[in-house]
Design an enzyme around this catalytic site. Structure first.
Site, PDB file in Angstrom:
ATOM      1  N   ASN A  47       2.219   6.976   2.937  1.00 21.27           N
ATOM      2  CA  ASN A  47       2.935   6.072   3.672  1.00 21.27           C
ATOM      3  C   ASN A  47       4.179   6.077   3.732  1.00 21.27           C
ATOM      4  O   ASN A  47       4.920   5.001   3.912  1.00 21.27           O
ATOM      5  CB  ASN A  47       2.302   4.430   3.400  1.00 21.27           C
ATOM      6  CG  ASN A  47       0.847   4.129   4.003  1.00 21.27           C
ATOM      7  OD1 ASN A  47       0.445   4.449   5.133  1.00 21.27           O
ATOM      8  ND2 ASN A  47       0.050   3.362   3.576  1.00 21.27           N
ATOM      9  N   ASP A  84       3.350   2.043   7.948  1.00 21.38           N
ATOM     10  CA  ASP A  84       1.985   1.225   7.989  1.00 21.38           C
ATOM     11  C   ASP A  84       2.265   0.162   6.776  1.00 21.38           C
ATOM     12  O   ASP A  84       1.837   0.061   5.503  1.00 21.38           O
ATOM     13  CB  ASP A  84       1.097   2.214   7.399  1.00 21.38           C
ATOM     14  CG  ASP A  84      -0.319   1.365   7.294  1.00 21.38           C
ATOM     15  OD1 ASP A  84      -0.392   0.418   7.748  1.00 21.38           O
ATOM     16  OD2 ASP A  84      -1.251   2.271   7.111  1.00 21.38           O
ATOM     17  N   ASP A  99       0.698  -1.123  -0.143  1.00 24.19           N
ATOM     18  CA  ASP A  99       0.232   0.082  -0.053  1.00 24.19           C
ATOM     19  C   ASP A  99       0.631   1.210   0.077  1.00 24.19           C
ATOM     20  O   ASP A  99       0.716   2.181   0.716  1.00 24.19           O
ATOM     21  CB  ASP A  99      -0.963   0.066   1.239  1.00 24.19           C
ATOM     22  CG  ASP A  99      -2.180   0.998   1.096  1.00 24.19           C
ATOM     23  OD1 ASP A  99      -2.577   1.251   0.001  1.00 24.19           O
ATOM     24  OD2 ASP A  99      -2.673   1.442   2.149  1.00 24.19           O
TER      25      ASP A  99
END
Length: 333
Positions: free
Chosen positions: A212, A224, A207
């Site tokens: 992030n 994350d 992701d």
């Protein structure tokens, strides 16, 4: 891979007192301050610690991941940190455990590491990100996940599509249009995966959008890893591209200048960029629908439970159709 389905309002018993008591059960003394950070899937807090820097406490959503899957994420972070790749790895307690439990909740503690969003219009920052992603993927290719998810058509496309089709959220009058466009899209996505010859999958961040990645004067660090998964390398690259096709072409070129210093890249994976974007669009709607019993979701996404959202969502999906058969971005050399 996953535990049983979570209960309604999964965090209803996660009170400030429960949070602070959980942290103090690890042998740390809190100063009583607690700041909720932006997170929907899990609950994440900055916790003040007496005479020390604050810590970040992450309470995992009940039922989402098995203990084994969370520990596999932690092990991956430890490997990356050992290779001096800038990630934020969980802290261990006195017994060496990184996955902790209190009052029926599972949680982990992390050092607080701030930063700002990367400036993706600066070529040197894109090259820097490329170098670190190349190093991350070189480590990711060393072994395999056994308990984490996969980036593929079934997991991110067919399963969420079926969930939406059988949910109460999709207005009945729009269901035929949604069914038709998603059927065409998944056929197009499958064609894209077929064009990606000799596709190899590795352990990924999963992701890697700009939110992030945090930037400091020392460069980027990745946060994350909750969605770390097995998939094609391009999954960690395409969310860093934005703007016109020419813009994305230039951005990709800068990223690859850094990336290829540390890892090989299969250029046929470039066929997957629009395919992965399409899967993310389908999966995102199902993610919100699946979490609707969590009171945080109706508050955060009040527009979701309305026909207008679904009309616009179907239109966005329809606009993806021609993109799946366009020639991919190209790399020099």
């Amino acid at each position: 891979m996953h535990d049983a389905p979570p209960p309604t309002a999964p965090y209803q018993d996660l009170t400030p007192d429960t949070i602070l008591t959980a942290v103090e059960a690890t042998g740390r003394r809190t100063d009583g301050t607690l700041l909720a950070l932006n997170s929907y899937e899990n609950r994440v807090y900055q916790i003040g610690i007496e005479d020390q820097a604050p810590l970040i406490a992450k309470f995992y959503r009940p039922g989402r991941w098995s203990d084994a899957a969370i520990l596999e994420e932690h092990a991956f972070l430890a490997e990356l940190a050992e290779a001096e790749i800038p990630v934020v790895a969980p802290l261990s307690d006195a017994a060496g455990h990184t996955l902790l439990k209190h009052a029926g909740y599972r949680f982990s503690l992390f050092p607080r590491q701030g930063g700002r969003a990367p400036d993706l219009e600066r070529p040197e920052q894109l090259q820097w990100l490329g170098r670190f992603l190349g190093r991350l993927h070189a480590v990711g290719a060393v072994r395999y996940f056994e308990h984490r998810g996969r980036i593929d058509v079934q997991t991110l496309g067919r399963e969420p599509r079926e969930f939406i089709l059988h949910s109460r959220f999709l207005p009945p009058e729009l269901a035929p249009r949604y069914r038709e466009v998603t059927e065409l899209l998944l056929a197009g996505v499958s064609r894209c995966f077929g064009r990606a010859a000799d596709l190899h999958t590795i352990r990924l961040h999963g992701d890697c959008h700009p939110g992030n990645v945090l930037w400091t004067d020392a460069g980027p660090h990745f946060v994350d890893f909750d969605d770390c998964a097995t998939g094609p390398a391009v999954q960690d690259l395409w969310m860093l591209l934005f703007g016109s096709r020419e813009d994305m072409q230039n951005q990709l070129g800068h990223i690859m200048q850094g990336y290829r210093q540390f890892a090989d890249f299969n250029v046929t994976e470039l066929w997957l960029i629009e395919a992965l974007r399409t899967l993310r669009l389908i999966h995102y709607a199902a993610w919100i629908a699946r979490r609707w019993d969590d009171p945080a979701f109706p508050r955060a996404f009040p527009w979701f439970d309305a026909p207008r959202y679904w009309e616009e969502h179907i239109q966005v999906l329809r606009e993806q159709l021609p993109l799946l058969d366009e020639p991919p971005l190209a790399l020099d050399g």
